[in-house]
Design a protein around this motif. Structure first.
Motif, PDB file in Angstrom:
ATOM      1  N   VAL A   1     -22.463  58.476  32.186  1.00  0.00           N
ATOM      2  CA  VAL A   1     -22.797  57.679  30.991  1.00  0.00           C
ATOM      3  C   VAL A   1     -21.828  58.024  29.863  1.00  0.00           C
ATOM      4  O   VAL A   1     -21.329  57.129  29.171  1.00  0.00           O
ATOM      5  N   ASP A   2     -21.534  59.312  29.679  1.00  0.00           N
ATOM      6  CA  ASP A   2     -20.597  59.724  28.634  1.00  0.00           C
ATOM      7  C   ASP A   2     -19.212  59.133  28.876  1.00  0.00           C
ATOM      8  O   ASP A   2     -18.544  58.676  27.941  1.00  0.00           O
ATOM      9  N   LEU A   3     -18.764  59.136  30.130  1.00  0.00           N
ATOM     10  CA  LEU A   3     -17.471  58.536  30.464  1.00  0.00           C
ATOM     11  C   LEU A   3     -17.465  57.038  30.157  1.00  0.00           C
ATOM     12  O   LEU A   3     -16.485  56.508  29.622  1.00  0.00           O
ATOM     13  N   LEU A   4     -18.549  56.370  30.492  1.00  0.00           N
ATOM     14  CA  LEU A   4     -18.645  54.938  30.208  1.00  0.00           C
ATOM     15  C   LEU A   4     -18.653  54.673  28.709  1.00  0.00           C
ATOM     16  O   LEU A   4     -18.020  53.718  28.239  1.00  0.00           O
ATOM     17  N   ASP A   5     -19.377  55.502  27.954  1.00  0.00           N
ATOM     18  CA  ASP A   5     -19.390  55.341  26.499  1.00  0.00           C
ATOM     19  C   ASP A   5     -17.971  55.405  25.945  1.00  0.00           C
ATOM     20  O   ASP A   5     -17.587  54.612  25.082  1.00  0.00           O
ATOM     21  N   SER A   6     -17.196  56.351  26.448  1.00  0.00           N
ATOM     22  CA  SER A   6     -15.818  56.506  25.995  1.00  0.00           C
ATOM     23  C   SER A   6     -14.991  55.262  26.334  1.00  0.00           C
ATOM     24  O   SER A   6     -14.210  54.780  25.516  1.00  0.00           O
ATOM     25  N   ARG A   7     -15.172  54.738  27.532  1.00  0.00           N
ATOM     26  CA  ARG A   7     -14.425  53.532  27.942  1.00  0.00           C
ATOM     27  C   ARG A   7     -14.851  52.328  27.110  1.00  0.00           C
ATOM     28  O   ARG A   7     -14.018  51.510  26.716  1.00  0.00           O
ATOM     29  N   ILE A   8     -16.133  52.203  26.837  1.00  0.00           N
ATOM     30  CA  ILE A   8     -16.634  51.090  26.014  1.00  0.00           C
ATOM     31  C   ILE A   8     -16.024  51.167  24.616  1.00  0.00           C
ATOM     32  O   ILE A   8     -15.582  50.153  24.064  1.00  0.00           O
TER      33      ILE A   8
END
Length: 181
Positions: free
Chosen positions: A113-120
């Motif tokens: 989720v943290d990785l996705l937040d960064s990509r978003i």
């Protein structure tokens, strides 16, 4: 604008929303395993119970494995444009161990989720630069995915809990894993 409606940006947004759904499935499948805080015991039980006729439990293991593979594949798609390779799929899958404790499984999902937040955030910044705006005018994550992300982050107490059971003793864990259905 074209990139975010039909180009690479649009495909990345689709992959982000897809992997969020897969992460939700993985979280639910991890919970259904009913793991204890003892990975070695979980590994043994997950090997023995299906061999002893635990077809329902074997199905839970297969469901977990399918969700794990879907998450790893879709994470690769999300990050492929930023240097990820097909070998990364295997690396991500290796981080998701079905015998891990509930705490470890939640942590690996939270890391995703943290990785996705960064990509978003990076996609949002790219959109703002490309469109010459400072306000967020592009909603990258659909409402259902936003709700799922909030729940996986632990930020939405009103949503149904995805917390995996905590066992106080090894005996409780064994009973829970041996319990039919």
């Amino acid at each position: 604008r074209r990139d975010f409606t039909s180009g690479a940006g649009a495909k990345n947004v689709t992959s982000i929303n897809t992997v969020i759904g897969h992460m939700d499935s993985l979280s639910k499948a991890a919970e259904a395993l009913g793991n204890s805080d003892y990975p070695t015991m979980n590994r043994v039980l997950q090997a023995v119970i299906p061999q002893a006729g635990g077809a329902e439990f074997a199905g839970k293991i297969r469901t977990f494995q399918q969700a794990k593979e879907a998450v790893a594949n879709e994470l690769m798609r999300v990050f492929r444009g930023t240097g990820a390779s097909t070998g990364d799929t295997q690396k991500w899958a290796e981080q998701i161990n079905q015998a891990d404790s509930p705490t470890a499984l939640r942590a690996v999902i939270k890391s995703g989720v943290d990785l996705l937040d960064s990509r978003i955030e990076a996609l949002d910044a790219q959109y703002k630069r490309g469109m010459g705006t400072t306000s967020t005018v592009l909603d990258l994550v659909n409402p259902k995915s936003k709700s799922t992300l909030d729940r996986l982050r632990g930020e939405s107490p009103s949503q149904e809990s995805t917390a995996m059971p905590e066992f106080t003793t090894e005996a409780d864990a064994v009973k829970a894993n041996l319990k039919p259905g």
